[in-house]
Design a protein around this motif. Structure first.
Motif, mmCIF file in Angstrom:
data_model
loop_
_atom_site.group_PDB
_atom_site.id
_atom_site.type_symbol
_atom_site.label_atom_id
_atom_site.label_comp_id
_atom_site.label_asym_id
_atom_site.label_seq_id
_atom_site.Cartn_x
_atom_site.Cartn_y
_atom_site.Cartn_z
ATOM 1 N N ARG A 52 -5.243 4.468 -0.281
ATOM 2 C CA ARG A 52 -4.157 3.635 -0.815
ATOM 3 C C ARG A 52 -4.548 2.160 -0.806
ATOM 4 O O ARG A 52 -4.225 1.421 -1.745
ATOM 5 N N PHE A 53 -5.250 1.729 0.213
ATOM 6 C CA PHE A 53 -5.700 0.333 0.235
ATOM 7 C C PHE A 53 -6.785 0.087 -0.807
ATOM 8 O O PHE A 53 -6.840 -0.993 -1.405
ATOM 9 N N GLU A 54 -7.652 1.059 -1.047
ATOM 10 C CA GLU A 54 -8.634 0.914 -2.125
ATOM 11 C C GLU A 54 -7.927 0.788 -3.470
ATOM 12 O O GLU A 54 -8.300 -0.058 -4.313
ATOM 13 N N LYS A 104 -6.818 -5.327 6.901
ATOM 14 C CA LYS A 104 -6.863 -5.056 5.467
ATOM 15 C C LYS A 104 -5.829 -5.873 4.699
ATOM 16 O O LYS A 104 -6.152 -6.535 3.709
ATOM 17 N N THR A 105 -4.563 -5.804 5.119
ATOM 18 C CA THR A 105 -3.505 -6.443 4.337
ATOM 19 C C THR A 105 -3.699 -7.942 4.254
ATOM 20 O O THR A 105 -3.642 -8.536 3.164
ATOM 21 N N LEU A 119 -6.455 -8.982 1.915
ATOM 22 C CA LEU A 119 -6.060 -8.920 0.514
ATOM 23 C C LEU A 119 -5.168 -10.096 0.141
ATOM 24 O O LEU A 119 -5.274 -10.637 -0.969
ATOM 25 N N ALA A 179 0.797 -1.229 0.000
ATOM 26 C CA ALA A 179 0.000 0.000 0.000
ATOM 27 C C ALA A 179 0.829 1.279 0.000
ATOM 28 O O ALA A 179 0.254 2.366 -0.064
ATOM 29 N N LEU A 219 -4.911 -0.274 -3.919
ATOM 30 C CA LEU A 219 -4.223 -1.559 -3.940
ATOM 31 C C LEU A 219 -5.159 -2.673 -4.387
ATOM 32 O O LEU A 219 -4.793 -3.500 -5.235
ATOM 33 N N GLU A 220 -6.373 -2.698 -3.860
ATOM 34 C CA GLU A 220 -7.294 -3.762 -4.259
ATOM 35 C C GLU A 220 -7.676 -3.621 -5.732
ATOM 36 O O GLU A 220 -7.720 -4.635 -6.455
#
Length: 305
Positions: free
Chosen positions: A132-134, A187-188, A191, A112, A136-137
Motif C-alpha cells: 500500500r505504501f508503494e 514511511k509516511t 513521503l 495508505a 501510495l508513492e
C-alpha cells in the motif's frame, strides 16, 4: 492558525432525506463563520471509532461536489482518501473536476488506507501494508505528472498509464494542494517531505506532536526540502458552547477561551492549522462561537522547532 471543519457523521434525525439539507447548512454556516476548509472522510462504511458500519456514510467526492455548489469560498478536501479506493488516473480526474467546478478550492488528502472491513465488504483489494505504501508513492508521482505539462506514459511497479492526459487542468496552480495523512515516522513522514504540501496528524497531545514535527523536519533535511513549505495540520475535537452543556454526540463542550487555549498549545507544538470535529456541528447557534475562535486564533503561528 487557520481552522477547518471535518464532517464525519451523517446519521442525523430523519436520514437519509435530511442529510442533504443538513450538510448544506453545515457547509454554509462554516463558511459564514470564517472556517477556511471543509473536510469529509473518504470511507464507504462508517468507521467503528464513530459508530457501527451500518450508519450512514456518503461517497466523499460526490459530497464535496455538493458542498461546492452550496458555498463560494471554503476549501474542500478528503481526510483522507485511501490509496486503494481509486485508480490514480481516475483520482487525478476526480480531484481536478472538483477543483474546476469549485473555482479552485480542492485539496487532495491521501493516505495508505487501513479499513480492511470496508475493502472486503465491497470487494476492493486490500494488499499488505508495504505494498500500500508503494502504491501510495506511485500514486503521488502519477498525480504530480498529471498536474503538469507532461502527458506522457507512466510505468511503475503497480500502475502503468499509456498517456497521463488531464484536460481540463486544475484551476489552482501548480496543482491542488496535496495533504498526506498519518504520523508514521519512517514511511509516511518521508513521503510528506518528498511530495506533500501539507501533513495531517491526530491530536496525540502537544509533546508527541512536537516530536512528530521534529521527525518531519529531519526528513525534510534529508531530501533537501524546506520544512516551512509544508503546512502541518492536526485533526482535533472541539465542541463549543457558552454554558458547557453536553453536545448531542455525548461529548463535553468547551468555552471559546478554553478552545483558544487548546489550539494555542497545538501551535506551540508546531501545528499551523487545526481541523475540528464538532459534536454539535448541526446547531446553527454554535457558529457565532466558531467565528470568535477563528478570529482569536488568526494571529497564532506554529512555534519554530
Amino acid at each position: 492558525m487557520r481552522l477547518g471543519l471535518q464532517v464525519s457523521h451523517f446519521s442525523w434525525p430523519g436520514a437519509p432525506a435530511t442529510i442533504g439539507p443538513t450538510f448544506g447548512r453545515i457547509a454554509r454556516n462554516a463558511e459564514d463563520a470564517g472556517v477556511s476548509s471543509l473536510w469529509v472522510m473518504d470511507h464507504f462504511f462508517q468507521i467503528r471509532g464513530i459508530g457501527p458500519p451500518e450508519l450512514e456514510m456518503l461517497e466523499a467526492y460526490t459530497t464535496l461536489g455538493f458542498a461546492a455548489g452550496q458555498t463560494s469560498r471554503i476549501e474542500l478536501g478528503t481526510l483522507v482518501t485511501g490509496v486503494t479506493y481509486r485508480h490514480p488516473g481516475i483520482l487525478a480526474k476526480t480531484v481536478t473536476t472538483l477543483d474546476v467546478l469549485s473555482g479552485g478550492r480542492a485539496w487532495l488528502g491521501i493516505g495508505a488506507a487501513w479499513n480492511e472491513e470496508e475493502h472486503r465488504g465491497l470487494g476492493v483489494p486490500f494488499p499488505p501494508v508495504a505494498e500500500r505504501f508503494e502504491r501510495l508513492e506511485e500514486t503521488l508521482q502519477i498525480l504530480r505528472q498529471m498536474w503538469s505539462d507532461d502527458d506522457g506514459a507512466f510505468a511503475g511497479r503497480h500502475y502503468g498509464l499509456e498517456r497521463t492526459l488531464n484536460s481540463p487542468q486544475a484551476i489552482r496552480r501548480p496543482h491542488p494542494p496535496i495533504l498526506i495523512g498519518g504520523m508514521g515516522p519512517k514511511k509516511t513522514l518521508r513521503l510528506v517531505a518528498e511530495y506533500a504540501d501539507a501533513s495531517n496528524f491526530f491530536d496525540v497531545g502537544p509533546g508527541r506532536l512536537a516530536a512528530t514535527c521534529d521527525a518531519l523536519r529531519e526528513h525534510c533535511a534529508d531530501v533537501g526540502r524546506d520544512y516551512d513549505e509544508i503546512t502541518k495540520t492536526v485533526l482535533t475535537r472541539v465542541s463549543l458552547s457558552e454554558t458547557g452543556e453536553t453536545a448531542p454526540s455525548g461529548e463535553p463542550t468547551m468555552s471559546v477561551s478554553a478552545a483558544v487555549d487548546k489550539l494555542g498549545a497545538l501551535a506551540e507544538a508546531g501545528i499551523d492549522d487545526a481541523i475540528l470535529g464538532m459534536g454539535n456541528q448541526t446547531d446553527p447557534d454554535v457558529y457565532p462561537l466558531v467565528a470568535e475562535v477563528v478570529r482569536q486564533v488568526a494571529g497564532l503561528s506554529a512555534a519554530g522547532r
